[in-house]
Design an enzyme around this catalytic site. Sequence first.
Site, PDB file in Angstrom:
ATOM      1  N   ALA A 287      -3.994  -7.825  -3.922  1.00 37.12           N
ATOM      2  CA  ALA A 287      -3.446  -6.473  -4.083  1.00 37.12           C
ATOM      3  C   ALA A 287      -4.540  -5.501  -4.499  1.00 37.12           C
ATOM      4  O   ALA A 287      -5.584  -5.905  -4.994  1.00 37.12           O
ATOM      5  CB  ALA A 287      -2.358  -6.492  -5.151  1.00 37.12           C
ATOM      6  N   GLY A 288      -4.263  -4.241  -4.323  1.00 37.81           N
ATOM      7  CA  GLY A 288      -5.218  -3.230  -4.775  1.00 37.81           C
ATOM      8  C   GLY A 288      -4.489  -1.943  -5.085  1.00 37.81           C
ATOM      9  O   GLY A 288      -3.775  -1.410  -4.241  1.00 37.81           O
ATOM     10  N   HIS A 289      -4.611  -1.484  -6.321  1.00 33.20           N
ATOM     11  CA  HIS A 289      -3.998  -0.221  -6.710  1.00 33.20           C
ATOM     12  C   HIS A 289      -5.112   0.749  -7.033  1.00 33.20           C
ATOM     13  O   HIS A 289      -5.987   0.418  -7.834  1.00 33.20           O
ATOM     14  CB  HIS A 289      -3.215  -0.365  -8.022  1.00 33.20           C
ATOM     15  CG  HIS A 289      -1.961  -1.161  -7.905  1.00 33.20           C
ATOM     16  ND1 HIS A 289      -1.281  -1.325  -6.738  1.00 33.20           N
ATOM     17  CD2 HIS A 289      -1.261  -1.815  -8.849  1.00 33.20           C
ATOM     18  CE1 HIS A 289      -0.201  -2.041  -6.979  1.00 33.20           C
ATOM     19  NE2 HIS A 289      -0.170  -2.367  -8.233  1.00 33.20           N
ATOM     20  N   THR A 290      -5.062   1.917  -6.468  1.00 29.75           N
ATOM     21  CA  THR A 290      -6.002   2.944  -6.915  1.00 29.75           C
ATOM     22  C   THR A 290      -5.224   3.922  -7.777  1.00 29.75           C
ATOM     23  O   THR A 290      -4.220   4.463  -7.343  1.00 29.75           O
ATOM     24  CB  THR A 290      -6.612   3.683  -5.710  1.00 29.75           C
ATOM     25  OG1 THR A 290      -7.135   2.689  -4.837  1.00 29.75           O
ATOM     26  CG2 THR A 290      -7.726   4.618  -6.132  1.00 29.75           C
TER      27      THR A 290
ATOM     28  N   LYS B 162       2.357   2.211  -4.968  1.00 31.19           N
ATOM     29  CA  LYS B 162       3.053   1.719  -6.169  1.00 31.19           C
ATOM     30  C   LYS B 162       2.221   1.935  -7.416  1.00 31.19           C
ATOM     31  O   LYS B 162       2.758   2.216  -8.472  1.00 31.19           O
ATOM     32  CB  LYS B 162       3.336   0.212  -6.047  1.00 31.19           C
ATOM     33  CG  LYS B 162       4.344  -0.162  -5.017  1.00 31.19           C
ATOM     34  CD  LYS B 162       4.516  -1.668  -4.972  1.00 31.19           C
ATOM     35  CE  LYS B 162       3.287  -2.418  -4.540  1.00 31.19           C
ATOM     36  NZ  LYS B 162       2.854  -2.200  -3.163  1.00 31.19           N
TER      37      LYS B 162
ATOM     38  N   ASP C  68       0.820  -1.230   0.000  1.00 31.41           N
ATOM     39  CA  ASP C  68       0.000   0.000   0.000  1.00 31.41           C
ATOM     40  C   ASP C  68       0.847   1.270   0.000  1.00 31.41           C
ATOM     41  O   ASP C  68       0.400   2.309   0.488  1.00 31.41           O
ATOM     42  CB  ASP C  68      -0.959   0.033   1.206  1.00 31.41           C
ATOM     43  CG  ASP C  68      -1.809  -1.207   1.285  1.00 31.41           C
ATOM     44  OD1 ASP C  68      -2.254  -1.667   0.235  1.00 31.41           O
ATOM     45  OD2 ASP C  68      -2.032  -1.709   2.402  1.00 31.41           O
TER      46      ASP C  68
ATOM     47  N   GLN D 241       2.103  -5.904  -2.976  1.00 31.03           N
ATOM     48  CA  GLN D 241       2.546  -5.920  -1.567  1.00 31.03           C
ATOM     49  C   GLN D 241       3.931  -5.250  -1.403  1.00 31.03           C
ATOM     50  O   GLN D 241       4.288  -4.409  -2.201  1.00 31.03           O
ATOM     51  CB  GLN D 241       2.535  -7.346  -0.997  1.00 31.03           C
ATOM     52  CG  GLN D 241       1.150  -7.967  -0.899  1.00 31.03           C
ATOM     53  CD  GLN D 241       0.719  -8.721  -2.133  1.00 31.03           C
ATOM     54  OE1 GLN D 241       1.503  -9.396  -2.763  1.00 31.03           O
ATOM     55  NE2 GLN D 241      -0.544  -8.614  -2.502  1.00 31.03           N
TER      56      GLN D 241
ATOM     57  N   THR E  95      -9.947  -4.772   0.823  1.00 24.22           N
ATOM     58  CA  THR E  95     -10.826  -5.279   1.894  1.00 24.22           C
ATOM     59  C   THR E  95     -11.504  -4.159   2.673  1.00 24.22           C
ATOM     60  O   THR E  95     -12.365  -4.441   3.510  1.00 24.22           O
ATOM     61  CB  THR E  95     -10.008  -6.124   2.890  1.00 24.22           C
ATOM     62  OG1 THR E  95      -8.949  -5.295   3.402  1.00 24.22           O
ATOM     63  CG2 THR E  95      -9.408  -7.348   2.237  1.00 24.22           C
TER      64      THR E  95
END
Length: 428
Positions: free
Chosen positions: A39-42, A16, A13, A221, A298
């Site tokens: 993973a989560g990219h905004t 990246k 977080d 990550q 999440t």
Amino acid sequence: MPAFVIVGAQWGDEGKGKIVHYMSRGADFVVRYQGGNNAGHTVVFDGKKFALHLIPSGILFPRVRNVIGNGLVVSPQAFVDEVRMLESRGVKVRGRLQLSLGAHVILPYHIILDTLREEGGRGIGTTKKGIGPCYEDKVARIGIRICDYLEPETFRGLVKQNLRVRAAELSKVKPLKAIADDVFRDYDRLRRFLAPFCADTSALLGAALAKKKRVLLESAQGAMLDLDFGTYPFVTSSNPISGGACTGAGIAPSAIEGVMGVTKAYTTRVGLGPFPTELEGRVGSYIREVGKEYGTTTGRARRIGWLDLPQLRAAIRVSGINSLAMTKLDTLANIHPIKVCVAYRYQGKRLDVFPVSRRAQLDVEPVYQTFPGFSGDLSGAKRMSDLPVSARGYVEQVERWLKVPVSIVSVGQSRDQTIVRDKRFIWA
Ligand code: IMP
């Protein structure tokens, strides 16, 4: 050899997504090499916000080709959902996205197993996306790869075998027949959807590198969630460090010309596990609210802490980071004073290196150096000279301590809120 790796230098977080997106403009290929839809990219692009979990953010630049490497674990349903989401928002995906035939497949029973473990008393706070159990199958050599998924006979045989192996655990939740039905319910539709995207992506990247194409590899990550070098066992089940780029994309170490580490101006982590500089109380809550520190995948509130130099030095060492991007400097505005952990105290002694033992990781006490804070709104800064003097001083001091240039300072989500300090490492 124009391959360049971007890694998370903390617990994930770090922002990246934005940095990869920024660098993607100068890339021919953008490649994910490990993890899955945990993973989560905004990414904010042309004023639009995109939340990506699996597909590299290079997909937002029409000229760039994108690869999901063999090191990933891929839920076919999550893949389809993300492709459809992008297409519904006008992004052309077909012909520009390749999925490795060697990636492993996450099936519904991996998610059941992940949830069982999380709720069965030995949880570590996973994303419950089935990541760990899928990698377990890979290492146990019973995993199902994309190439197996594309062959109905092979796939059926492997699913049957795996359900037998996992029967004792799974049948506590529902009958095996019902679990098998969940796997096969949409199989034909998903397989047909996936097939045109699948390729030998190691060969594809090898050919691209031979033609001097620019290949940007992105981790999911961060170093401290690395299976080997993170805060084990509170880690993910793959290798986000730069070495993972070789095994997870099928390229050689000699192809890599640089590694950029992304760090926030402070630290966050989600899930359980050691976090030496964790802040409880008002300052932590303030940073969480101002920095919107809630998980993209999440929605969980992130734990907050000060910047931790021994932790960052470990990340720099194991990934060979030779430049840094520092994100969210704007979030630290109006906090007086700011602290940075410069070393630890452990068993009465000073410790400069992030320790390996789980006990030491929990028990180290941070030694802080205090900085005067800075005030005002930094989000419009275009160059270092637009920043308050003490904000500049903070970046420069961190750089001196770590002996690695901070090439990028980010002061907001969008592309124009990026200060480039050292062009040598920038592909934009
Ligand atoms: P898993 O990857 O779902 O197995 O979760 C293992 C650990 O990694 C947990 O602490 C998760 O919160 C953490 N984790 C996984 N993906 C991310 C991410 O993208 N950002 C931050 N933490 C993550």
